[in-house]
Each structure stands twice: as structure tokens, then as C-alpha cells.
Design a protein around this motif. Structure first.
Motif, PDB file in Angstrom:
ATOM      1  N   ASP A  13     -22.006 -43.149  -6.831  1.00  0.00           N
ATOM      2  CA  ASP A  13     -23.555 -42.374  -6.573  1.00  0.00           C
ATOM      3  C   ASP A  13     -24.125 -41.115  -7.413  1.00  0.00           C
ATOM      4  OD1 ASP A  13     -22.976 -43.661  -4.230  1.00  0.00           O
ATOM      5  OD2 ASP A  13     -21.528 -42.607  -3.391  1.00  0.00           O
ATOM      6  N   MET A  14     -23.146 -40.748  -7.995  1.00  0.00           N
ATOM      7  CA  MET A  14     -23.519 -40.002  -8.892  1.00  0.00           C
ATOM      8  C   MET A  14     -24.578 -40.313  -9.636  1.00  0.00           C
ATOM      9  SD  MET A  14     -19.941 -36.696  -9.822  1.00  0.00           S
ATOM     10  CE  MET A  14     -19.388 -38.155 -10.493  1.00  0.00           C
ATOM     11  N   TYR A  15     -24.201 -41.585 -10.062  1.00  0.00           N
ATOM     12  CA  TYR A  15     -25.792 -42.311 -11.630  1.00  0.00           C
ATOM     13  C   TYR A  15     -26.657 -42.250 -10.435  1.00  0.00           C
ATOM     14  CZ  TYR A  15     -27.737 -46.206 -14.043  1.00  0.00           C
ATOM     15  OH  TYR A  15     -28.337 -46.914 -14.636  1.00  0.00           O
ATOM     16  N   ASP A  16     -26.387 -42.842  -9.389  1.00  0.00           N
ATOM     17  CA  ASP A  16     -27.746 -43.595  -8.905  1.00  0.00           C
ATOM     18  C   ASP A  16     -28.445 -41.936  -8.053  1.00  0.00           C
ATOM     19  OD1 ASP A  16     -27.232 -46.299  -7.945  1.00  0.00           O
ATOM     20  OD2 ASP A  16     -26.209 -45.786  -6.659  1.00  0.00           O
ATOM     21  N   THR A  17     -28.213 -41.109  -7.193  1.00  0.00           N
ATOM     22  CA  THR A  17     -28.909 -39.418  -7.625  1.00  0.00           C
ATOM     23  C   THR A  17     -29.094 -39.292  -8.768  1.00  0.00           C
ATOM     24  OG1 THR A  17     -26.998 -39.013  -6.170  1.00  0.00           O
ATOM     25  CG2 THR A  17     -27.463 -36.831  -7.011  1.00  0.00           C
ATOM     26  N   LEU A  18     -28.576 -39.209 -10.241  1.00  0.00           N
ATOM     27  CA  LEU A  18     -28.581 -38.867 -11.343  1.00  0.00           C
ATOM     28  C   LEU A  18     -30.082 -39.831 -11.784  1.00  0.00           C
ATOM     29  CD1 LEU A  18     -25.862 -38.034 -13.248  1.00  0.00           C
ATOM     30  CD2 LEU A  18     -27.495 -36.338 -12.487  1.00  0.00           C
ATOM     31  N   LYS A  19     -30.466 -40.941 -11.411  1.00  0.00           N
ATOM     32  CA  LYS A  19     -31.233 -41.706 -12.077  1.00  0.00           C
ATOM     33  C   LYS A  19     -32.400 -41.669 -11.224  1.00  0.00           C
ATOM     34  CE  LYS A  19     -30.971 -45.861 -10.724  1.00  0.00           C
ATOM     35  NZ  LYS A  19     -30.788 -47.741 -10.041  1.00  0.00           N
TER      36      LYS A  19
END
Length: 104
Positions: free
Chosen positions: A95-101
């Protein structure tokens, strides 16, 4: 004249034989000294390796005596909790990766 030529040739031959004998002698002594040095160093290194090997075996013997204890078996509840924690952590990371992406 023939005697002088013969004497000159014998002199050159004796000098050549003397030079060859000197070369063989010095080369033999030098080779022997180098060979002795190399064998002595190899023996010293072998002794050091034997010493280190004995130390490692002694260390291994001590550590294997300490690790002969059976490890406690985790309960099924603990295993289930670990599995759920890993799944939750992975979901959080993705989820953090998707948000930062999206922000980058």
C-alpha cells in the motif's frame, strides 16, 4: 704455429669448461638454497593451518555441545499469528509503495 693454435684452443676449452662448472655449481647451490627456503615456508604454513584447524575443531566441538538442546516447537496459534502478521506487513508495504508510486 700449430702448437700455438692448439694451445690457444685448449686454453679456450679449459676456460669454457671452468665457466660451465662454475655456473653449474653456483646454480646448484642457489637452487638448493631457494628450495630449502620454499620448503621451510611451506612447512610453516602447514603448521599454522594445522593449528587453526585444531582451534576450529575445538570451537566446533564446544558449540555443538551447546546446541544439542531441542528447540521449542511453536504452537499452531503462534504460527497462525506469524502468518497473519507477515500478510499484514506485506499488505502495508505494498500500500505504501502504491501510494508513493502515484506521488513520484
Amino acid at each position: 704455429a700449430a702448437n700455438a693454435a692448439m694451445a690457444s684452443m685448449l686454453t679456450r676449452l679449459s676456460e669454457a669448461v671452468l665457466a660451465a662448472a662454475t655456473g653449474f655449481g653456483v646454480g646448484g647451490v642457489g637452487g638448493f638454497i631457494v628450495m630449502q627456503h620454499v620448503w621451510r615456508r611451506a612447512q610453516e604454513q602447514g603448521s599454522k593451518l594445522d593449528h587453526y584447524g585444531a582451534q576450529l575443531r575445538a570451537t566446533h566441538d564446544r558449540s555443538s555441545e551447546q546446541t544439542l538442546q531441542a528447540m521449542p516447537v511453536p504452537s499452531l496459534f503462534e504460527l497462525q499469528l506469524k502468518k497473519e502478521f507477515i500478510a499484514a506487513w506485506n499488505k502495508c508495504v505494498w500500500d505504501m509503495y502504491d501510494t508513493l508510486k502515484t506521488w513520484l
